[in-house]
Design a protein around this motif. Sequence first.
Motif, mmCIF file in Angstrom:
data_model
loop_
_atom_site.group_PDB
_atom_site.id
_atom_site.type_symbol
_atom_site.label_atom_id
_atom_site.label_comp_id
_atom_site.label_asym_id
_atom_site.label_seq_id
_atom_site.Cartn_x
_atom_site.Cartn_y
_atom_site.Cartn_z
ATOM 1 N N PHE A 57 1.499 18.806 5.681
ATOM 2 C CA PHE A 57 0.940 19.552 6.803
ATOM 3 C C PHE A 57 -0.483 19.067 7.044
ATOM 4 O O PHE A 57 -1.097 18.411 6.190
ATOM 5 N N ASP A 244 5.492 24.688 4.433
ATOM 6 C CA ASP A 244 5.362 25.850 5.325
ATOM 7 C C ASP A 244 4.604 26.984 4.643
ATOM 8 O O ASP A 244 3.731 27.617 5.247
ATOM 9 N N SER A 265 -4.995 23.367 15.204
ATOM 10 C CA SER A 265 -3.846 22.453 15.051
ATOM 11 C C SER A 265 -3.308 22.454 13.629
ATOM 12 O O SER A 265 -2.946 21.405 13.092
ATOM 13 N N GLN A 267 -0.528 22.757 11.323
ATOM 14 C CA GLN A 267 0.909 22.670 11.504
ATOM 15 C C GLN A 267 1.526 21.693 10.513
ATOM 16 O O GLN A 267 0.856 20.818 9.982
ATOM 17 N N THR A 268 2.814 21.891 10.277
ATOM 18 C CA THR A 268 3.546 20.955 9.432
ATOM 19 C C THR A 268 3.768 19.669 10.212
ATOM 20 O O THR A 268 3.623 19.630 11.443
ATOM 21 N N GLU A 271 6.249 19.915 12.988
ATOM 22 C CA GLU A 271 5.708 20.458 14.228
ATOM 23 C C GLU A 271 4.882 19.415 14.966
ATOM 24 O O GLU A 271 4.896 19.362 16.210
ATOM 25 N N THR A 272 4.157 18.582 14.221
ATOM 26 C CA THR A 272 3.401 17.497 14.847
ATOM 27 C C THR A 272 4.331 16.540 15.564
ATOM 28 O O THR A 272 4.081 16.131 16.705
ATOM 29 N N ALA A 274 7.389 17.167 16.673
ATOM 30 C CA ALA A 274 7.989 17.842 17.822
ATOM 31 C C ALA A 274 7.011 17.899 18.998
ATOM 32 O O ALA A 274 7.405 17.729 20.157
ATOM 33 N N GLU A 275 5.746 18.123 18.703
ATOM 34 C CA GLU A 275 4.730 18.207 19.752
ATOM 35 C C GLU A 275 4.535 16.867 20.445
ATOM 36 O O GLU A 275 4.430 16.799 21.670
ATOM 37 N N ARG A 278 7.536 16.004 22.761
ATOM 38 C CA ARG A 278 7.981 17.052 23.680
ATOM 39 C C ARG A 278 8.363 16.474 25.038
ATOM 40 O O ARG A 278 9.377 16.860 25.635
#
Length: 408
Positions: A57, A244, A265, A267-268, A271-272, A274-275, A278
């Motif tokens: 993370f 997490d 910011s 985040q795992t 999530e990075t 996925a961002e 996107r």
Amino acid sequence: MEIIPVIRALEHRKTGVALIALQIALSVAILANSLSVVQQRQWLMRRPSGLDEANIFSMTNQFAGPVADLSARIQADLAQLRAIHGVVDATAVQSFPLRGYGASTGVTVRPDEKYSALNAAEYSMPPNGLHTWGLRLISGRNFKAEEVRDFQIGVDEGPASAAIVSQALADRLFAHGNALGQNIYLGTTAPTRIVGIVERAQTPWAAQSNGSGPFGAEESVLVPRQWVSPIFAYVVRTAPGRADALLAVAQQRLFALSRARIISSAQTFAETRAEQYRSDRALGLVLTVVCALLLAVTAFGVVALTTYWVSQRQRQIGMRRALGARRANIVQYFHLENLLIAGVGAVTGVLLAQAGNLWLANSLEIARVRVDYLCLGAFIVVALSQAAVVWPALRAASLPPAAAIRGR
């Protein structure tokens, strides 16, 4: 069943045939290119970064107000993070793979090649950076402590004496030899020796693809520097399955040391990722919906036109039934008729798809559409067209021989 009578019958309906063939051609062209683009985006989204993604993370840290000893504050934070039960290691960096922004540098193998330099992502990396990120060193060694210098924006410390490069960059710089131990030049005339090669280290920018654009997605160079700045990122690697749970704990520990900071910011790495992707997922969804609507319109067009033709030819169909034609023969006739139209449309669509993809490849720098996607797009549209003609063909086959006598 002979094809010639079917072709002659279609000659009397040129307008309808042309409209359906054009609709099928456009559907094939759009579908083939959409399938190709979606597949390319899916491939980009699945590319491994080189990090231990499942157990990492990150969080952006910004100290508030003037900081007397920035380097000491950063080291104190890192010591606090590493003391958390379940944390494997932690480091402070300017950027990391898929962060969305970072630094790049020109890389050459000779000092006089600055105008033909390759652009590579540049990461400032302390010795424990490889371990924290989970990068796999496949050749050479890690940085030594004496090689690492604090790096501050606006303070020129001179070129790095050592560097670790990704395998992709090593292969591109030294395609016919071993990159380990070779000198490279990072925007200066002073040499930097390659002391190690990592298997993979993706750039901070998700949009790149290997071999296209200014540089490839895995062409990165790591230099021995400890990033020292009021704003930077902490990257933390945890024991398996703990990322997490420890993300919130890490923030609490840092605030316990000092509240004079802003953490954002957090985040795992999942999530990075996925961002950063996107927009690619959104593009894939939009193209999927557009293709579904286009195929639906094409299918309804085939159904409507074939139903209209059936209503116009009830007398002929009834006469064929009276002369001994079975229901299966009537169904086969309409399927063959549709197959000829769809076949012409599919061939035209393949040519349109290639022409459209050539324009897209030149203007938007996307990869050329593969032959298998052209064939798949044509097959899907032709198969859908054949499926769409089933209902009107069955209606035609259900007409009794008496329809010819009644003149319906």
